[in-house]
Structures are given as structure tokens and as C-alpha cells.
Design a protein around this motif. Structure first.
Motif, short mmCIF file in Angstrom:
data_model
loop_
_atom_site.label_atom_id
_atom_site.label_comp_id
_atom_site.label_asym_id
_atom_site.label_seq_id
_atom_site.Cartn_x
_atom_site.Cartn_y
_atom_site.Cartn_z
N TYR A 14 0.85 -1.19 0.00
CA TYR A 14 0.00 0.00 0.00
C TYR A 14 0.89 1.24 0.00
N ASP A 16 0.07 4.38 -0.25
CA ASP A 16 -0.52 5.54 0.43
C ASP A 16 -1.01 5.05 1.80
N LEU A 18 -2.28 4.36 5.53
CA LEU A 18 -3.22 4.95 6.47
C LEU A 18 -2.46 5.45 7.69
N GLU A 46 -11.49 2.24 7.67
CA GLU A 46 -11.71 3.31 6.71
C GLU A 46 -11.90 4.62 7.47
N ASP A 49 -10.78 9.83 4.34
CA ASP A 49 -9.85 10.06 3.24
C ASP A 49 -8.89 8.91 2.94
N ASN A 50 -8.96 7.80 3.67
CA ASN A 50 -8.04 6.71 3.41
C ASN A 50 -8.55 5.42 4.05
N ARG A 51 -7.82 4.33 3.80
CA ARG A 51 -8.18 3.02 4.37
C ARG A 51 -6.93 2.17 4.47
N GLY A 52 -6.98 1.15 5.36
CA GLY A 52 -5.85 0.25 5.50
C GLY A 52 -6.02 -0.68 6.68
N THR A 78 0.52 4.28 12.09
CA THR A 78 0.64 4.37 10.64
C THR A 78 0.79 2.97 10.08
#
Length: 122
Positions: A14, A16, A18, A46, A49-52, A78
Motif C-alpha cells: 500500500y 498511500d 493509512l 476506513e 480520506d483513506n483506508r488500511g 501508521t
């Protein structure tokens, strides 16, 4: 701080990652499950603006429904991973659900690596 040598290549999945802060609210996708049995305890979260992937241990779940649960983040986090090649050395001491939070030796790069790809050095 423990030292490890990378035994298997790992490439960031990933790009980008989270990032969460303590007190932040997230939604957990109850339909998305980690399939690797060595990595149990990770949940797909989620934000607006993002997910992970996030370790369950740092979440306090406040509401659960069929598809989603609401949770509050208990500590800064992070999902950043490290690119690593066999022979690289990393230092780390935080192990969660089959992953090590570490720093690549000789750099200021921090991130997660799977323990399966590492061997602890004495």
C-alpha cells in the motif's frame, strides 16, 4: 531494540499508508478479513480520506453492525511498510500480529515488515 536480518524480499503493498491519531474514529469493514493465519488480529479500517489494515489491539469498538463497526483509535498509528531486500538489517521491538515495526539500518526509514521475512540476530 532487537536486530533482525531480512531473509525474504518485501515490497510495499500500500503506497498511500493509512495514518491515525489517538482519539480518531474509524469504520471497520467487517466483510474484509485478513486471510493469512499468521496475521490474525488485523482489521480493515476506513476514514473519510483513506483506508488500511489496523491491529485490533489499538482500537476500542463502540458499535457493531453487520457490515461495519465503529471504533476509536487508542494510540497514534501508521500502516507504512518498508521495502526490504534479503541481507538488509532492521532494528525494532514492537511486534503486533505477525509484523514488526522497525527502522532500516543506516536510514531514517520506519515501517512494518512481516516477521516471516526476518530472522532475529544475537
Amino acid at each position: 531494540m532487537n536486530r533482525y536480518i531480512v531473509t525474504k524480499k518485501w515490497s510495499v503493498v500500500y503506497t498511500d499508508p493509512l495514518s491515525l491519531t489517538a482519539g480518531q474514529e474509524v469504520l471497520i469493514d467487517n466483510n474484509r478479513k485478513e486471510e493469512n493465519p499468521d496475521w490474525k488480529g488485523w482489521v480493515w479500517c476506513e476514514t473519510s480520506d483513506n483506508r488500511g489494515w489496523v491491529p485490533e489491539q489499538i482500537l476500542k469498538i463502540s458499535y457493531t453492525a453487520d457490515k461495519h463497526s465503529k471504533a476509536t483509535v487508542l494510540e497514534n498509528y501508521t500502516a507504512a511498510e518498508l521495502n526490504a531486500d534479503p541481507g538488509d538489517t532492521v532494528n525494532g521491538d514492537k511486534i503486533i500480529n505477525g509484523w514488526l515495526w522497525c527502522r532500516k539500518k543506516g536510514t531514517e526509514e520506519f515501517g512494518w515488515l512481516p516477521l516471516d521475512n526476518l530472522s532475529e540476530l544475537n
